[in-house]
Enzyme design. Structure first.
Site, PDB file in Angstrom:
ATOM      1  CG  MET A  35      -1.980  -1.128   1.176  1.00  0.00           C
ATOM      2  SD  MET A  35      -2.862  -1.288  -0.415  1.00  0.00           S
ATOM      3  CE  MET A  35      -3.849   0.208  -0.407  1.00  0.00           C
ATOM      4  NE  ARG A  93     -13.387  17.706  11.498  1.00  0.00           N
ATOM      5  CZ  ARG A  93     -14.063  16.572  11.310  1.00  0.00           C
ATOM      6  NH1 ARG A  93     -15.232  16.404  11.915  1.00  0.00           N
ATOM      7  NH2 ARG A  93     -13.597  15.626  10.526  1.00  0.00           N
ATOM      8  CG  ASP A 167     -21.459  26.131  15.905  1.00  0.00           C
ATOM      9  OD1 ASP A 167     -21.217  27.130  15.202  1.00  0.00           O
ATOM     10  OD2 ASP A 167     -21.031  24.999  15.642  1.00  0.00           O
ATOM     11  CE  LYS A 190     -22.358  22.323  18.876  1.00  0.00           C
ATOM     12  NZ  LYS A 190     -22.115  23.006  17.630  1.00  0.00           N
ATOM     13  NE  ARG A 192     -18.708  20.103  20.013  1.00  0.00           N
ATOM     14  CZ  ARG A 192     -19.334  19.525  19.006  1.00  0.00           C
ATOM     15  NH1 ARG A 192     -19.515  18.219  19.018  1.00  0.00           N
ATOM     16  NH2 ARG A 192     -19.769  20.215  17.984  1.00  0.00           N
ATOM     17  CB  SER A 221     -21.417  12.223  13.833  1.00  0.00           C
ATOM     18  OG  SER A 221     -21.774  13.391  14.559  1.00  0.00           O
ATOM     19  N   GLY A 222     -23.362  14.122  11.929  1.00  0.00           N
ATOM     20  CA  GLY A 222     -24.723  14.591  11.686  1.00  0.00           C
ATOM     21  C   GLY A 222     -25.532  14.834  12.947  1.00  0.00           C
ATOM     22  N   GLY A 223     -24.987  14.482  14.114  1.00  0.00           N
ATOM     23  CA  GLY A 223     -25.742  14.611  15.358  1.00  0.00           C
ATOM     24  C   GLY A 223     -26.127  16.037  15.684  1.00  0.00           C
ATOM     25  CB  THR A 224     -24.210  19.222  15.636  1.00  0.00           C
ATOM     26  OG1 THR A 224     -23.225  18.847  16.600  1.00  0.00           O
ATOM     27  CG2 THR A 224     -24.511  20.709  15.804  1.00  0.00           C
TER      28      THR A 224
END
Length: 310
Positions: A35, A93, A167, A190, A192, A221-224
């Site tokens: 690889m 990030r 946010d 919000k 966290r 993740s899409g949670g927020t």
């Protein structure tokens, strides 16, 4: 001017090349049995202005190594100027120390790209604007706001949507679009508790009876965003849609969004769509190929890039 496509998002590279009426440069980027990445450019690049299209999305480390080795191959091939076009900049990030003995990985990646041979960088909607300062070479950070504003105007013609920031950190991004559309802005406050887990606490602004559009740069993740949509509807919003610059959508994010009250999530093709994204009933893509192509043309001809957004 030559365009080299790495493997992370070849459809986008092909669309950009078509927009510039240029063929992709002949190159092979392959793996040895263990690889290890091997890159070979099959045409002359001496003295050329070369653009390398590669998002450092999943698998992030593999795609980053592809980019670095391609830059090195072009530098050793005596290209006059090398510009990596990174629609989605991975590691963005990690732009500051989040605690004791933690890295600033965005700065490390900036150093790697520069040392590999980049002369300037073209990217879109960096997670944190200060990452431009991590590079010691010019960085053009294209905003997705004009693209989103134009699409919202077309899809919400005759209605008065409300722009929502998920946010406090995203207020500037949302405000730019709200100003372009001459509409109202709401903010979700919000808290966290730990990385990857968020809890909606309060909504600043009156969303009663409004078509709400959440603006964000990254959906992982899409949670927020799912929590934000539920909170908006609980506070009387008529509908909720989402516009996101980079649809990372890892793990079970697509299933989570499909089961959420989000009417439609609009993402760009800065990251190649997976089969799950293509099949999702409430996720659609906008192409950034025309935007990237025009920015690349202006860089090559030494014209103004910022005037693209006036």
């Amino acid at each position: 001017m030559k365009i080299v496509a790495c493997n992370s998002n070849r459809p986008l590279a092909e669309a950009v090349a078509a927009g510039l009426n240029l063929p992709l440069a002949k190159a092979s980027i392959r793996r040895f049995a263990d690889m290890e990445v091997f890159v070979e450019i099959h045409e002359n690049v001496r003295g050329e202005d070369v653009f390398v299209v590669q998002s450092t999305s999943y698998p992030t480390n593999d795609n980053l190594m592809e980019l670095l080795i391609t830059l090195d191959a072009l530098r050793r091939g005596s290209a006059r100027r090398i510009t990596p076009v990174i629609p989605y900049f991975g590691y963005a990030r990690q732009d500051r120390k989040s605690g004791p003995r933690t890295p600033i990985s965005a700065k490390l990646v900036a150093n790697l790209i520069t040392e590999a041979g980049a002369n300037r960088v073209l990217t879109m909607d960096l997670h944190a604007g200060q990452i431009q300062g991590f590079f010691d070479i010019p960085v053009d950070n294209l905003p997705a706001a004009p693209l989103f504003a134009r699409d919202i105007e077309e899809r919400f013609a005759g209605r008065e949507p409300m722009i929502v920031s998920p946010d406090v950190g995203g207020v500037l991004r949302a405000r730019i679009i709200a100003r372009r559309l001459n509409t109202d802005l709401a903010i979700i406050d919000k808290r966290r508790e730990r990385a990857g887990v968020s809890e909606v606490m309060n909504i600043i602004g009156d969303v009663e009876g409004r078509d709400c559009i959440i603006i964000d740069d990254i959906c992982d993740s899409g949670g927020t965003l799912c929590n934000a949509a539920e909170a908006l509807l609980a506070n009387g919003a008529k509908s909720v849609e989402v516009y996101v610059s980079h649809g990372v959508l890892s793990g079970g994010a697509v299933a989570r969004i499909a089961a959420s009250p989000i009417g439609m999530m609009t993402i760009t093709d800065s990251i190649a769509a997976t089969e799950a994204v293509r099949l999702a009933h409430n996720i659609r893509q906008l192409s950034i190929a025309p935007l990237l192509a025009e920015a690349m043309r202006r860089i090559s001809t030494e014209s103004s890039v910022s005037s693209l957004f006036d």
